[in-house]
Design an enzyme around this catalytic site. Sequence first.
Site, short mmCIF file in Angstrom:
data_model
loop_
_atom_site.label_atom_id
_atom_site.label_comp_id
_atom_site.label_asym_id
_atom_site.label_seq_id
_atom_site.Cartn_x
_atom_site.Cartn_y
_atom_site.Cartn_z
CB ALA A 146 -0.89 -0.01 1.23
CG ASP A 147 0.18 4.50 -2.77
OD1 ASP A 147 -0.88 4.69 -2.14
OD2 ASP A 147 0.24 4.59 -4.01
#
Lengths: 429, 82
Positions: free
Chosen positions: B37-38
């Site tokens: 995930a960013d």
Amino acid sequence: MSENASVSSDRVTRSTELRRVAVTGGSVVSTLGHSRQEFWERCAAGKSGVTRIGRFVPDEFKVHFAGEVKDFDAAAMVDVPEKELRRMDRFVQFAVVAADRALKEAGLDKDSGDPTRRGVLVGSGIGGLHEIEEQHRTLFERGPRRVSPFMIPKLMVNAASGNISYLFNLKGPNSAVATACASATNAIGDAFRLIQHGQADVMVTGGSEAGITPMGVSGFARMNALSNRNDAPALASRPFDKDRDGFVLGEGAGILVLEDWDHAMNRGAEILGEVLGYGMSSDAYHMTAPDPEGRGAGRAMTFAIQDAGLNVDDIQYVNAHGTSTPLGDKAETAAIKNVFGDHAYKLAVSSTKSQLGHLLGASGGVETIACLMALTEQAAPPTINLDEPGEGCDLDYVPHEARPMKIDAVLNNSFGFGGHNACLVLGKV
Amino acid sequence: MAAEATEEKVIQIVSDQLGVPVEEVSRESKFVDDLKADSLDLVELGMEFEDTFDITIPDEDYEKIQTVGDAVDYIEQRQAEA
């Protein structure tokens, strides 16, 4: 070139000679199909892609129809994870699908060759209007904490170029153009220049637009720019016809792969056509109305033909801007007559907007594809719905269906709100 | 809501948002290192948790939620406080 280029060792030598620019791929997302061949078959047969709007209920709007792409499902059309696709506005998805198909046709995959010599330059007139409207609604209905963190990267005009660069590993020039309805033509012309001058070997270029939204339709309708022919949408876009009453909003993308001629030859690529010239100018007359004499448009046409090193009588076909507005078609006809003189009456001139509607910032992309097909198929695409030419419209507009003819060089015209005029000349291989 | 039900729902949301199959998401999964995930994904996940579980996650609490298990525990705790 290394990705960590240093000026001393890796500097691209400034070229003194302009390089030739080949077209090695091209694809569309359009109401007449999502491949060049399908698009051309329906285009040549004189089909219309204009229908009642289905993505929202248009009844309370003045205009109920558009050139709306009905069968688009990015997840089924391109090998990109759904998570990535969700981060793209509809106009970006159009561009990514068309770019993927164009690159495949060109035989360029992201893992071969030098990515630092490949770039992208895709235009859009508006950008992510769907996203703007959706998030604006959320902001007012649910408050600022519910606004999506993806809104900004989705709505940017350059989101098409940015995503194409990222997905296809294009590490050279990465830019975007927003010159309203001239965007795609300016993008292709600017990409052509980058290759001519040696700043890239391959450019993915064109335009994309998805402006058929409640705000898009109401905004253009309030300008009285759109046709109101709600009872017969397929007959509404009728460039140069005496009963034309405005343009029809369209959507889609037209993306080309341009390539340094020697680069294409060296890797054995099929060359579909050549970009020969690019010209631009400004009307400096009015933000939305064309100069009635089309002087700016004429200058851009002249510059493009001169840039190609051709004479006016070397051109056989003109893909007109031809939006089906009362003023625009007349001004463009006047400009063509000014530029071409007597040869104007020997030209085949047609408007692909008669079939697709007006794709705004993408129009120059799909229309350049139509020009490419005119060169490869040796036929002028038609102007449909042209039953009786209007006053001041006295050229050969190729009514109703395509016409087989010898075509060596074509001119593509695009003009945008703001006074932007952009023209390209393409030649047969 | 039972803890198992919360966990199941959290895993489903994480799977949908991050495009990772449910089988590959566990309490131990780290959002950034394991699920890739960013920072924008984390904001969106937080919004989904807020909507689904009817809670508010203040910005300063985001850093407490590093794993799926952290998210489940945090949600349970907020719901118990309500």
